[in-house]
Write a protein that holds these residues in place. Structure first.
Motif, PDB file in Angstrom:
ATOM      1  N   ALA A  93       0.841  -1.203   0.000  1.00 35.72           N
ATOM      2  CA  ALA A  93       0.000   0.000   0.000  1.00 35.72           C
ATOM      3  C   ALA A  93       0.874   1.252   0.000  1.00 35.72           C
ATOM      4  N   ASN A  94       1.952   1.205   0.758  1.00 40.55           N
ATOM      5  CA  ASN A  94       2.866   2.355   0.808  1.00 40.55           C
ATOM      6  C   ASN A  94       3.527   2.576  -0.553  1.00 40.55           C
ATOM      7  N   ALA A  95       3.932   1.490  -1.204  1.00 40.54           N
ATOM      8  CA  ALA A  95       4.551   1.615  -2.533  1.00 40.54           C
ATOM      9  C   ALA A  95       3.562   2.252  -3.505  1.00 40.54           C
ATOM     10  N   THR A  96       2.310   1.822  -3.433  1.00 35.23           N
ATOM     11  CA  THR A  96       1.299   2.363  -4.333  1.00 35.23           C
ATOM     12  C   THR A  96       1.107   3.852  -4.071  1.00 35.23           C
ATOM     13  N   THR A  97       1.063   4.225  -2.806  1.00 35.01           N
ATOM     14  CA  THR A  97       0.913   5.635  -2.440  1.00 35.01           C
ATOM     15  C   THR A  97       2.090   6.460  -2.957  1.00 35.01           C
ATOM     16  N   ASN A  98       3.278   5.883  -2.911  1.00 30.43           N
ATOM     17  CA  ASN A  98       4.484   6.594  -3.361  1.00 30.43           C
ATOM     18  C   ASN A  98       4.698   6.528  -4.865  1.00 30.43           C
ATOM     19  N   CYS A  99       3.870   5.761  -5.577  1.00 28.68           N
ATOM     20  CA  CYS A  99       4.064   5.510  -7.023  1.00 28.68           C
ATOM     21  C   CYS A  99       5.376   4.778  -7.297  1.00 28.68           C
ATOM     22  N   ASP A 414      22.881  18.267   2.063  1.00 34.32           N
ATOM     23  CA  ASP A 414      22.728  18.473   0.619  1.00 34.32           C
ATOM     24  C   ASP A 414      22.928  17.165  -0.132  1.00 34.32           C
ATOM     25  N   MET A 415      22.168  17.010  -1.214  1.00 37.60           N
ATOM     26  CA  MET A 415      22.332  15.843  -2.073  1.00 37.60           C
ATOM     27  C   MET A 415      22.856  16.326  -3.424  1.00 37.60           C
ATOM     28  N   TYR A 416      23.628  15.482  -4.080  1.00 31.94           N
ATOM     29  CA  TYR A 416      24.330  15.930  -5.291  1.00 31.94           C
ATOM     30  C   TYR A 416      23.980  15.127  -6.536  1.00 31.94           C
ATOM     31  N   GLU A 417      23.413  13.937  -6.337  1.00 37.21           N
ATOM     32  CA  GLU A 417      23.126  13.078  -7.493  1.00 37.21           C
ATOM     33  C   GLU A 417      21.680  12.585  -7.419  1.00 37.21           C
ATOM     34  N   PRO A 418      21.088  12.282  -8.594  1.00 36.10           N
ATOM     35  CA  PRO A 418      19.689  11.830  -8.598  1.00 36.10           C
ATOM     36  C   PRO A 418      19.487  10.494  -7.876  1.00 36.10           C
ATOM     37  N   ARG A 419      18.314  10.331  -7.286  1.00 36.64           N
ATOM     38  CA  ARG A 419      17.878   9.057  -6.671  1.00 36.64           C
ATOM     39  C   ARG A 419      18.850   8.549  -5.618  1.00 36.64           C
ATOM     40  N   LYS A 420      19.405   9.485  -4.837  1.00 36.49           N
ATOM     41  CA  LYS A 420      20.304   9.082  -3.754  1.00 36.49           C
ATOM     42  C   LYS A 420      19.644   9.268  -2.394  1.00 36.49           C
ATOM     43  N   ARG A 421      18.442   9.809  -2.386  1.00 40.99           N
ATOM     44  CA  ARG A 421      17.784  10.027  -1.097  1.00 40.99           C
ATOM     45  C   ARG A 421      16.470   9.240  -1.064  1.00 40.99           C
ATOM     46  N   LEU A 422      16.360   8.345  -0.084  1.00 41.69           N
ATOM     47  CA  LEU A 422      15.142   7.549   0.097  1.00 41.69           C
ATOM     48  C   LEU A 422      14.576   7.900   1.463  1.00 41.69           C
ATOM     49  N   ASP A 423      13.306   8.238   1.520  1.00 42.08           N
ATOM     50  CA  ASP A 423      12.791   8.588   2.843  1.00 42.08           C
ATOM     51  C   ASP A 423      11.343   8.163   3.050  1.00 42.08           C
ATOM     52  N   VAL A 424      10.686   8.785   3.995  1.00 43.33           N
ATOM     53  CA  VAL A 424       9.380   8.346   4.479  1.00 43.33           C
ATOM     54  C   VAL A 424       8.258   8.566   3.480  1.00 43.33           C
ATOM     55  N   GLY A 425       8.534   9.313   2.416  1.00 43.86           N
ATOM     56  CA  GLY A 425       7.613   9.414   1.291  1.00 43.86           C
ATOM     57  C   GLY A 425       6.297  10.099   1.600  1.00 43.86           C
ATOM     58  N   THR A 426       5.319   9.784   0.764  1.00 45.91           N
ATOM     59  CA  THR A 426       4.038  10.497   0.751  1.00 45.91           C
ATOM     60  C   THR A 426       3.258  10.349   2.058  1.00 45.91           C
ATOM     61  N   TRP A 427       3.332   9.187   2.660  1.00 45.30           N
ATOM     62  CA  TRP A 427       2.605   8.976   3.917  1.00 45.30           C
ATOM     63  C   TRP A 427       3.372   9.483   5.137  1.00 45.30           C
ATOM     64  N   GLY A 428       4.666   9.743   4.967  1.00 42.76           N
ATOM     65  CA  GLY A 428       5.485  10.067   6.134  1.00 42.76           C
ATOM     66  C   GLY A 428       5.566   8.858   7.062  1.00 42.76           C
ATOM     67  N   ILE A 429       5.688   7.686   6.472  1.00 40.04           N
ATOM     68  CA  ILE A 429       5.600   6.425   7.222  1.00 40.04           C
ATOM     69  C   ILE A 429       6.893   6.169   8.009  1.00 40.04           C
ATOM     70  N   MET A 430       6.790   5.543   9.156  1.00 40.32           N
ATOM     71  CA  MET A 430       7.972   5.076   9.895  1.00 40.32           C
ATOM     72  C   MET A 430       8.138   3.584   9.601  1.00 40.32           C
ATOM     73  N   GLY A 431       9.370   3.136   9.568  1.00 38.81           N
ATOM     74  CA  GLY A 431       9.602   1.697   9.412  1.00 38.81           C
ATOM     75  C   GLY A 431      10.229   1.321   8.086  1.00 38.81           C
ATOM     76  N   ILE A 432      10.507   2.315   7.241  1.00 38.21           N
ATOM     77  CA  ILE A 432      11.107   1.989   5.940  1.00 38.21           C
ATOM     78  C   ILE A 432      12.625   1.794   6.044  1.00 38.21           C
TER      79      ILE A 432
END
Ligand code: ADP
Length: 570
Positions: A93-99, A414-432
């Motif tokens: 469900a979280n993946a779907t929410t995050n696309c 700061d981030m410098y390159e694409p797709r280097k930051r993964l976080d809590v996403g659209t739901w702001g979920i904990m546990g990822i």
């Protein structure tokens, strides 16, 4: 001993599933073995697929979701029936929410017994339960349909707006046999699973016409833009137009955060003042205050929006979109770029100048705060270390969750390159945290730095054993301030500790040591810097217990206002 019912001339459900995945280049499975899929995981390994086995299905599911985001191919999560399936479902469900594209494959009980509700082992109508929580759900009952089932799952996960797909495989299916040649022919290698979707030329023209009228334009990049892998086109749009841009959290690094046109350090100002906003793969959901209200300078009158998105129904979901551009981001941005000639008028200098002024002021203030060295450490002094480490290793992947730990890391590192930051996403979920970290290391081979609030870490902490078992280059930094938000809450009645308080002085570092990894406690920025550098140099699984002032931190970080009690105080 693994059993299979197939003779050399025959194949079976087990092999058809694995062959179909392999045929489509899906060679890593994030799993938790058990009835009825234990043999499938063993056979997968024997057939050359990589099986990463977890301690809880939610984390295997989160890993599959992150793998989907990082590779653009659906991540595969494999679970047992009922409880295992339900544990994986949160991630789906979280993946779907995050696309994010992923496929949750769960073994299930026998249809005849489930449908008559006769009480099978782990009985549950999984397909019906999964359906409302994901993009698509399918069940395969016959071995000869496995190829079609997996092809449909792949297409559903990655075409259009990506998302999670559920594939239900009843236990009996695995042992079904069929002629091996016919079986081979029944498999489908999916051609062009995520077809380009070209925008209509008139939609592109409408967007360009509107953009030309802007006095205070702004480009807003979302994680859809990162996912789309249109890095060069997006950079060209920003640089050819000269328009200031704001990255959403997971779009950080799509262009380096140090880019001249980044307006991150003047975020509130640009959201308030912009007159035309170009949304590129970002939804106007709660993370963007729904495109209205004070954040968006409602007093200055309504804004005009250009929205680039693959999903036509995203348009007008919160506010009117004057210029919808529907299609894949690569094609849409390329079409806009083609219409932006060398004579394109750059934004007025009073707009870019005002942004630069605010940026300078805020960056100077931030530099002063980061330079302080309080004892004990606070979020800023600890994150100053992380900021410098990521600057030196821009290829490292940063995984980030927590409340204050999330908010401060997002704005300081700061981030410098694409797709280097993964976080809590659209739901702001904990546990990822640990699931995403495992996938990031497995899929990219790059070092992973997981910046974790002590509360957030608790949701997936047992997966440090998984990290050690596969010897992954993951450095977990637990920001330990003794509790949720902070560690100083007191129960006014005495007795039990307050609900937000943890064991004081907890030794998270010993958890990593327990499984053979490196565990260190850091009480100063110098100790943190040393431990992180050693972790990156050695590539060994490491957990740094970073002791943060327990009074540091605010309730719910920056979203305090979402607590119902905050409304009562207004
Ligand atoms: P953020 O949280 O960073 O603001 P969102 O998850 O809200 O980003 O928005 C991502 C958007 O990107 C979704 O609306 C989704 O439909 C869109 N999207 C995803 N992939 C593509 C793509 N390849 N082309 C166009 N739009 C895409």
């Amino acid at each position: 001993m693994t059993t299979t019912s197939a003779t050399p001339e025959q194949t079976d459900g087990f092999h058809l599933v694995l062959d179909a995945l392999k045929l489509n280049g899906l060679e890593t499975i994030y799993a938790l073995p058990g009835i009825p899929i234990t043999d499938l995981t063993r056979m997968a390994q024997r057939e050359g697929l990589r099986v990463i086995s977890f301690r809880h299905e939610q984390h295997a599911g989160n890993a599959a979701a992150a793998a989907g985001y990082l590779t653009g191919k659906p991540g595969i999560c494999l679970t047992v029936s009922a409880p295992g399936f339900l544990n994986g479902l949160t991630a789906l469900a979280n993946a779907t929410t995050n696309c994010f594209p992923m496929i949750l494959i769960s073994g299930s009980s026998e249809r005849e017994i489930v449908d008559l509700q006769q009480g099978d082992y782990e009985e549950m109508d999984q397909l019906a339960i999964a359906k409302p929580l994901c993009k698509a759900a399918y069940r395969v009952l016959h071995a000869e349909d496995i190829g079609v089932g997996i092809a449909r799952a792949i297409r559903s996960a990655v075409s259009g707006r990506p998302g999670g797909v559920y594939l239900d495989l009843p236990a009996k299916l695995f042992a079904q046999t069929m002629d091996a040649v016919k079986g081979k022919h029944s498999l489908i290698k999916v051609v062009d699973p995520a077809p380009k979707q070209l925008p209509a030329p008139e939609a592109v023209q409408r967007a360009l016409d509107l953009l030309k009228t802007a006095k205070r334009p702004l480009i807003l990049l979302g994680k859809g833009a990162s996912y789309a892998r249109a890095d060069e086109e997006v950079r060209a749009l920003v640089e050819k137009t000269g328009i200031p841009y704001l990255p959403m959290s997971m779009a950080k690094g799509l262009l380096p955060d140090t880019h001249d046109q980044s307006a991150s350090a003047a975020r509130s100002y640009v959201l308030e003042q912009a007159d035309v906003v170009v949304l590129v793969g970002a939804r106007l959901n709660w993370l963007l205050s729904h495109g209205k209200g004070k954040t968006w300078g409602a007093a200055n009158g309504p804004k005009k929006f250009i929205q680039i998105d693959i999903s036509p129904t995203e348009m007008d979901s919160n506010v009117a979109i004057e210029a919808p551009v529907v299609g894949d981001i690569g094609s849409c941005v390329a079409a806009l770029n083609a219409g932006i000639g060398s004579n394109w008028a750059k934004p007025p200098s009073d707009w870019t100048g005002a942004i630069a002024e605010r940026k300078d002021k805020n960056l100077t203030k931030m530099a002063e705060t980061l330079a302080k060295n309080p004892a004990p450490m606070n979020f800023h002094s600890a994150l100053n270390v992380v900021r410098n480490i990521v600057k030196a290793r821009p290829d490292a992947i940063v995984v980030n969750e927590g409340a204050n730990t999330l908010d401060f890391t997002r704005s300081i590192v700061d981030m410098y390159e694409p797709r280097k930051r993964l976080d809590v996403g659209t739901w702001g979920i904990m546990g990822i945290g640990m699931g995403f970290s495992v996938a990031a290391a497995v899929e990219t081979g790059k070092p992973v730095i997981a910046i974790e609030g002590d509360s957030a870490f608790g949701f997936s902490g047992m997966e440090v054993e998984t990290i050690c078992r596969y010897n992954l280059p993951v450095c977990v930094v637990v920001f330990n301030n003794n509790g949720v938000y902070k560690g100083t809450d007191v129960n006014p009645l005495g007795g039990d500790v307050a609900p937000t308080v943890f064991v004081k002085g907890a030794r998270y570092d010993l958890m990593m040591q327990a499984f053979g990894g490196v565990g260190v406690t850091a009480t100063t920025p110098a100790e943190l810097d040393k431990a992180m550098n050693e972790a990156l140099a050695s590539g060994k699984p490491t957990l740094i217990n970073a002791i943060i002032d327990e009074t540091a931190g605010t309730e719910s970080g920056r979203i305090t206002s979402l607590n119902p009690a905050a409304a009562l105080k207004k």
